[in-house]
Scaffold this motif. Structure first.
Motif, PDB file in Angstrom:
ATOM      1  N   VAL A 261      27.602  15.932  74.283  1.00  0.00           N
ATOM      2  CA  VAL A 261      27.345  14.415  73.955  1.00  0.00           C
ATOM      3  C   VAL A 261      27.180  14.413  72.341  1.00  0.00           C
ATOM      4  O   VAL A 261      27.945  13.570  71.570  1.00  0.00           O
ATOM      5  CB  VAL A 261      26.417  13.681  74.705  1.00  0.00           C
ATOM      6  CG1 VAL A 261      26.146  12.280  73.879  1.00  0.00           C
ATOM      7  CG2 VAL A 261      26.750  13.523  76.205  1.00  0.00           C
ATOM      8  N   LYS A 262      26.343  15.261  71.857  1.00  0.00           N
ATOM      9  CA  LYS A 262      25.795  15.213  70.271  1.00  0.00           C
ATOM     10  C   LYS A 262      27.161  15.635  69.491  1.00  0.00           C
ATOM     11  O   LYS A 262      27.500  14.947  68.613  1.00  0.00           O
ATOM     12  CB  LYS A 262      24.752  16.119  70.142  1.00  0.00           C
ATOM     13  CG  LYS A 262      24.483  16.210  68.468  1.00  0.00           C
ATOM     14  CD  LYS A 262      23.465  17.229  68.508  1.00  0.00           C
ATOM     15  CE  LYS A 262      22.770  17.453  67.133  1.00  0.00           C
ATOM     16  NZ  LYS A 262      21.588  18.176  66.876  1.00  0.00           N
ATOM     17  N   GLU A 263      27.908  16.636  69.891  1.00  0.00           N
ATOM     18  CA  GLU A 263      29.046  17.202  69.108  1.00  0.00           C
ATOM     19  C   GLU A 263      30.210  16.182  69.315  1.00  0.00           C
ATOM     20  O   GLU A 263      30.808  15.932  68.179  1.00  0.00           O
ATOM     21  CB  GLU A 263      29.510  18.475  69.939  1.00  0.00           C
ATOM     22  CG  GLU A 263      28.525  19.518  69.375  1.00  0.00           C
ATOM     23  CD  GLU A 263      28.839  20.970  70.110  1.00  0.00           C
ATOM     24  OE1 GLU A 263      30.201  21.007  70.617  1.00  0.00           O
ATOM     25  OE2 GLU A 263      28.260  22.030  69.982  1.00  0.00           O
ATOM     26  N   PHE A 264      30.441  15.494  70.264  1.00  0.00           N
ATOM     27  CA  PHE A 264      31.560  14.653  70.658  1.00  0.00           C
ATOM     28  C   PHE A 264      31.258  13.547  69.679  1.00  0.00           C
ATOM     29  O   PHE A 264      32.265  12.910  69.088  1.00  0.00           O
ATOM     30  CB  PHE A 264      31.709  14.341  72.003  1.00  0.00           C
ATOM     31  CG  PHE A 264      32.987  13.360  72.323  1.00  0.00           C
ATOM     32  CD1 PHE A 264      34.167  13.862  72.696  1.00  0.00           C
ATOM     33  CD2 PHE A 264      32.585  11.926  72.500  1.00  0.00           C
ATOM     34  CE1 PHE A 264      35.199  12.936  72.571  1.00  0.00           C
ATOM     35  CE2 PHE A 264      33.719  11.196  72.706  1.00  0.00           C
ATOM     36  CZ  PHE A 264      35.123  11.574  72.796  1.00  0.00           C
ATOM     37  N   VAL A 265      29.971  12.831  69.721  1.00  0.00           N
ATOM     38  CA  VAL A 265      29.809  11.601  69.012  1.00  0.00           C
ATOM     39  C   VAL A 265      29.791  11.911  67.471  1.00  0.00           C
ATOM     40  O   VAL A 265      30.610  10.909  66.976  1.00  0.00           O
ATOM     41  CB  VAL A 265      28.343  11.071  69.605  1.00  0.00           C
ATOM     42  CG1 VAL A 265      27.980   9.910  68.432  1.00  0.00           C
ATOM     43  CG2 VAL A 265      28.456  10.592  70.931  1.00  0.00           C
ATOM     44  N   ALA A 266      29.390  12.993  67.210  1.00  0.00           N
ATOM     45  CA  ALA A 266      29.340  13.380  65.646  1.00  0.00           C
ATOM     46  C   ALA A 266      30.798  13.502  65.121  1.00  0.00           C
ATOM     47  O   ALA A 266      31.157  12.931  64.085  1.00  0.00           O
ATOM     48  CB  ALA A 266      28.543  14.757  65.381  1.00  0.00           C
ATOM     49  N   PHE A 267      31.541  13.735  66.019  1.00  0.00           N
ATOM     50  CA  PHE A 267      33.137  14.077  65.734  1.00  0.00           C
ATOM     51  C   PHE A 267      33.759  12.667  65.640  1.00  0.00           C
ATOM     52  O   PHE A 267      34.376  12.527  64.860  1.00  0.00           O
ATOM     53  CB  PHE A 267      33.651  15.025  66.655  1.00  0.00           C
ATOM     54  CG  PHE A 267      35.191  15.084  66.420  1.00  0.00           C
ATOM     55  CD1 PHE A 267      35.819  16.115  65.453  1.00  0.00           C
ATOM     56  CD2 PHE A 267      36.193  14.524  67.009  1.00  0.00           C
ATOM     57  CE1 PHE A 267      37.363  16.092  65.247  1.00  0.00           C
ATOM     58  CE2 PHE A 267      37.567  14.614  66.803  1.00  0.00           C
ATOM     59  CZ  PHE A 267      37.987  15.375  66.152  1.00  0.00           C
ATOM     60  N   MET A 268      33.678  11.898  66.589  1.00  0.00           N
ATOM     61  CA  MET A 268      34.299  10.841  66.832  1.00  0.00           C
ATOM     62  C   MET A 268      33.652   9.709  65.942  1.00  0.00           C
ATOM     63  O   MET A 268      34.527   8.758  65.547  1.00  0.00           O
ATOM     64  CB  MET A 268      34.414  10.269  68.376  1.00  0.00           C
ATOM     65  CG  MET A 268      35.100  10.894  69.530  1.00  0.00           C
ATOM     66  SD  MET A 268      36.853  11.141  69.178  1.00  0.00           S
ATOM     67  CE  MET A 268      37.416   9.631  68.983  1.00  0.00           C
ATOM     68  N   ALA A 269      32.729   9.777  65.491  1.00  0.00           N
ATOM     69  CA  ALA A 269      32.239   8.873  64.236  1.00  0.00           C
ATOM     70  C   ALA A 269      32.594   9.449  62.741  1.00  0.00           C
ATOM     71  O   ALA A 269      32.108   8.673  62.001  1.00  0.00           O
ATOM     72  CB  ALA A 269      30.446   8.973  64.377  1.00  0.00           C
ATOM     73  N   GLY A 270      33.223  10.505  62.869  1.00  0.00           N
ATOM     74  CA  GLY A 270      33.771  10.896  61.619  1.00  0.00           C
ATOM     75  C   GLY A 270      32.553  11.723  60.763  1.00  0.00           C
ATOM     76  O   GLY A 270      32.752  11.967  59.456  1.00  0.00           O
ATOM     77  N   ARG A 271      31.618  12.097  61.410  1.00  0.00           N
ATOM     78  CA  ARG A 271      30.512  12.661  60.699  1.00  0.00           C
ATOM     79  C   ARG A 271      30.733  14.228  60.654  1.00  0.00           C
ATOM     80  O   ARG A 271      30.205  14.982  59.679  1.00  0.00           O
ATOM     81  CB  ARG A 271      29.080  12.416  61.524  1.00  0.00           C
ATOM     82  CG  ARG A 271      28.767  11.020  61.522  1.00  0.00           C
ATOM     83  CD  ARG A 271      27.526  10.837  62.489  1.00  0.00           C
ATOM     84  NE  ARG A 271      27.148   9.369  62.361  1.00  0.00           N
ATOM     85  CZ  ARG A 271      26.165   8.984  63.423  1.00  0.00           C
ATOM     86  NH1 ARG A 271      25.724   9.668  63.775  1.00  0.00           N
ATOM     87  NH2 ARG A 271      26.006   7.640  63.373  1.00  0.00           N
ATOM     88  N   LYS A 272      31.278  14.866  61.374  1.00  0.00           N
ATOM     89  CA  LYS A 272      31.656  16.282  61.388  1.00  0.00           C
ATOM     90  C   LYS A 272      32.755  16.734  62.378  1.00  0.00           C
ATOM     91  O   LYS A 272      32.940  16.557  63.276  1.00  0.00           O
ATOM     92  CB  LYS A 272      30.267  17.133  62.115  1.00  0.00           C
ATOM     93  CG  LYS A 272      30.438  18.604  62.329  1.00  0.00           C
ATOM     94  CD  LYS A 272      29.141  19.082  62.918  1.00  0.00           C
ATOM     95  CE  LYS A 272      29.206  20.588  62.960  1.00  0.00           C
ATOM     96  NZ  LYS A 272      28.154  21.025  63.674  1.00  0.00           N
ATOM     97  N   ARG A 273      33.664  17.435  61.155  1.00  0.00           N
ATOM     98  CA  ARG A 273      35.037  17.936  61.829  1.00  0.00           C
ATOM     99  C   ARG A 273      34.404  19.283  62.685  1.00  0.00           C
ATOM    100  O   ARG A 273      34.016  19.937  61.730  1.00  0.00           O
ATOM    101  CB  ARG A 273      35.973  18.056  60.891  1.00  0.00           C
ATOM    102  CG  ARG A 273      36.379  16.895  60.055  1.00  0.00           C
ATOM    103  CD  ARG A 273      36.952  15.690  60.938  1.00  0.00           C
ATOM    104  NE  ARG A 273      38.453  16.186  61.618  1.00  0.00           N
ATOM    105  CZ  ARG A 273      39.590  15.855  60.843  1.00  0.00           C
ATOM    106  NH1 ARG A 273      39.326  15.095  59.794  1.00  0.00           N
ATOM    107  NH2 ARG A 273      40.741  16.311  61.401  1.00  0.00           N
ATOM    108  N   THR A 274      34.775  19.508  63.871  1.00  0.00           N
ATOM    109  CA  THR A 274      34.476  20.713  64.718  1.00  0.00           C
ATOM    110  C   THR A 274      35.805  21.457  64.986  1.00  0.00           C
ATOM    111  O   THR A 274      36.768  20.785  65.363  1.00  0.00           O
ATOM    112  CB  THR A 274      33.569  20.371  65.693  1.00  0.00           C
ATOM    113  OG1 THR A 274      34.153  19.254  66.762  1.00  0.00           O
ATOM    114  CG2 THR A 274      32.327  19.653  65.243  1.00  0.00           C
TER     115      THR A 274
END
Length: 500
Positions: free
Chosen positions: A477-490
C-alpha cells in the motif's frame, strides 16, 4: 470486439476455466494467426473498425492504443489466442470478460451521437472486418483463397461472433451475401473519423519505442521515420477504393505497387526460421520490460552494453559544440530544482496518469488502469467490479480536489498545482483492493508467484519493509500510493502502468 484494450496474462488458462473441458481441433484461424501477413491484415481491419462511428468514438474516448500501443498489442494478442483457442472453457471465460469490459464503454461522440461498445451491429462489423481483411490478405499477396476455403473460414468467424454471445445472424448466412453487406456498410456507414485519422497519420509517426528499446531513442526515431510513412501508405492503399474516395484519403502515385510489394515481402518472412517469426517470441520481445528476467530482455541488455560502449567512444572522438551554438538561457530564470520538479511532474502525468494520451486526466484514464490490472490478474466479476469501483471513488476524490475550473477533467497544470491531494483515502482504498486481488491465497502477503502475475518479473526485493521473501500489505500500500501520487517512481510499478 478488438477496438478496446483486451486482457493479458502470463498463462493461457484463466483461473476458473474447467480443466476437464474437451478441447476442440485447431481451426483454420490458427494458421492465419501465425502468418506474418496477419500483421498487415490487422492494421487494415483496425482502420476499417475505427471508421465505424460508434467504434471510432469508443477508441478515441477509452482506448490506450495511442499512449500505450505495445501494451495494447500484447493484450489483444493474448485475448485473440484465447478466443480462437481449442479450449471451450477458456474461450467462454474470455468472452464473458470481454463482454464485461465492453459493457463499461459507452458515451457520446463529438457529434453528440450515443455509442455503446455492446451495440450488436458494431460488434458484428468488427468480426466482418477481420474476415474480409483475412481474405484480402491472400488476394493482395497473389494467393487468392479457393471458394470452399473462404466459406469454411467465414463460418469460423460467424462462430466467433456467437462465442461472444451475439446472434451469428447479424452477419449474412452466405459469403455472397456477406460481400453485399460489407459493400453496403462501407458505402453508407463508415466515416473519416478521428480514430481512423489517428491510426493512419499519428499512431505510427509518433509510435513510442517498445520498452526494451527505450534506451536507444536515436536508433528508434531513425527507423520510425523511414517505416511510418510506408505503413500508412500501405494501409490507405489497401482500403476499399469507394471508401478512400468518399473519405477524401490521398491517392499517392505508386501506392498500390508499394502496397502489393509489402504484402508479397512480408509473405516471404514465413520462410525464415520459425523461432524468428513466432508471434509468441515477437510479442515477448515487444512487451518485455528492461531489467526483467525474460530472455529477450537479457539478450538486448548485452547488445545495448556494446552499443553504449561504441557511443561513448564516438562522443570522445566528436568535437565539442561551440558555446554560441548552445540554447540561449530563458528570459525567465527558473531554479534547477524547480525545473527538475516540473519535468518530473509532467513526465508522470503524461506517462502514468494520461493513459489515453488525450492530454488530460479523465475517468477513461483511471478505467484503463483498472482494466489493465484486472487483465493481468485474470479477475472474475466480483473482484473486477470492486477494483473498478475503487478507481471510480478515487476519480471522484480527484475531481473534487484538483478540477479547479470545473470542466470535468484535470489538466496537467491542475495536477502540478494540487498533486499532494492525490494521496487521499480513496487512493489508499485502491491500493488495498489491488493487494487483496493479487494475494490470491489470502495469506496476507504477496508471494513471489503472485508477484510475477502482477508485475511479470521476478520478485523485486527492494520493498518498503525490507522483506526479502514477500511483500506485506502495508509495504504494498505504501509503495503503490507513493507511486500513484507521483512521489516516487519505482521499478515494479513503472512497467505496470507507465511503459508504452
Amino acid at each position: 470486439m478488438t477496438t478496446t484494450d483486451a486482457p493479458a496474462t502470463e498463462d493461457t488458462s484463466p483461473d476458473g476455466a474447467d480443466p476437464t473441458a474437451q478441447a476442440q481441433a485447431p481451426s483454420r484461424l490458427h494458421g492465419f494467426f501465425r502468418d506474418p501477413r496477419w500483421a498487415l491484415a490487422m492494421v487494415r481491419a483496425t482502420v476499417l473498425e475505427a471508421a465505424h462511428p460508434a467504434i471510432g468514438a469508443a477508441l478515441v474516448e477509452n482506448s490506450t492504443f495511442v499512449a500505450h500501443p505495445w501494451r495494447r498489442l500484447r493484450n489483444t494478442y493474448q485475448s485473440t489466442q484465447r478466443m480462437i483457442g481449442t479450449d471451450p472453457a477458456v474461450r467462454e471465460w474470455e468472452a464473458a470478460r470481454l463482454n464485461r469490459m465492453h459493457a463499461r464503454l459507452q458515451g457520446t461522440d463529438a457529434k453528440n451521437r450515443p455509442y455503446n461498445a455492446m451495440d450488436p451491429g458494431a460488434r458484428a462489423w468488427v468480426v466482418a472486418t477481420l474476415f474480409e481483411s483475412s481474405v484480402t490478405m491472400f488476394r493482395l499477396s497473389g494467393q487468392p483463397l479457393d471458394q470452399d476455403f473462404v466459406e469454411e473460414l467465414y463460418e469460423e468467424f460467424r462462430a466467433m461472433l456467437a462465442a461472444m454471445g451475439d446472434d451469428p445472424g447479424l452477419l449474412p448466412d452466405t459469403v455472397p451475401e456477406f460481400w453485399q453487406y460489407f459493400d453496403k456498410v462501407v458505402a453508407t456507414e463508415l466515416e473519416n473519423t478521428e480514430a481512423m485519422r489517428v491510426i493512419l497519420y499519428r499512431l505510427f509517426e509518433h509510435l513510442p519505442a517498445p520498452p526494451l528499446l527505450s534506451s536507444l531513442p536515436t536508433m528508434w526515431v531513425a527507423a520510425r521515420t523511414v517505416a511510418a510513412p510506408l505503413v500508412g501508405m500501405v494501409a490507405v492503399a489497401s482500403l476499399p477504393e469507394p471508401f478512400r474516395r468518399r473519405a477524401g484519403l490521398p491517392e499517392i502515385p505508386g501506392a498500390q505497387t508499394v502496397m502489393q510489394g509489402a504484402y508479397l515481402s512480408v509473405g516471404l518472412v514465413r520462410y525464415l526460421p520459425s523461432s524468428w517469426t513466432d508471434p509468441d517470441n515477437i510479442i515477448e520481445f515487444l512487451s518485455a520490460a528492461p531489467g526483467s528476467d525474460q530472455p529477450a530482455a537479457r539478450t538486448l541488455a548485452a547488445v545495448q552494453s556494446q552499443i553504449e560502449r561504441a557511443g561513448a567512444l564516438l562522443r570522445l572522438l566528436s568535437p565539442l559544440h561551440d558555446q554560441d551554438e548552445r540554447e540561449a538561457p530563458s528570459a525567465t530564470t527558473v531554479s534547477p530544482a524547480a525545473a527538475a520538479q516540473r519535468k518530473e511532474a509532467e513526465d508522470f502525468f503524461r506517462q502514468v496518469l494520461d493513459q489515453t494520451g488525450n492530454g488530460s486526466l479523465d475517468w477513461p484514464d483511471l478505467a484503463a488502469m483498472a482494466r489493465e490490472l484486472s487483465s493481468r490478474l485474470n479477475l472474475d466479476e466480483p473482484q473486477e467490479t470492486r477494483l473498478y469501483q475503487a478507481f471510480a471513488d478515487w476519480w471522484h476524490e480527484l475531481q473534487a480536489a484538483l478540477d479547479t475550473d470545473g470542466d470535468g477533467s484535470i489538466s496537467a497544470q491542475e495536477y502540478a498545482a494540487g498533486a499532494p491531494a492525490m494521496a487521499g483515502p480513496a487512493l489508499i482504498r485502491v491500493a488495498e483492493v489491488l493487494f487483496e486481488a493479487t494475494d490470491r491465497d489470502g495469506n496476507g502477503q504477496i508471494d513471489p508467484d503472485e508477484y510475477r502475475v502482477l508485475f511479470r518479473t521476478t520478485f523485486h526485493r527492494d520493498t518498503a519493509d525490507g522483506n526479502a521473501t514477500a511483500v506485506t500489505r502495508s509495504a504494498f500500500v505504501k509503495e503503490f500510493v507513493a507511486f500513484m501520487a507521483g512521489r516516487k517512481r519505482t521499478t515494479p510499478f513503472d512497467p505496470l502502468l507507465a511503459e508504452a
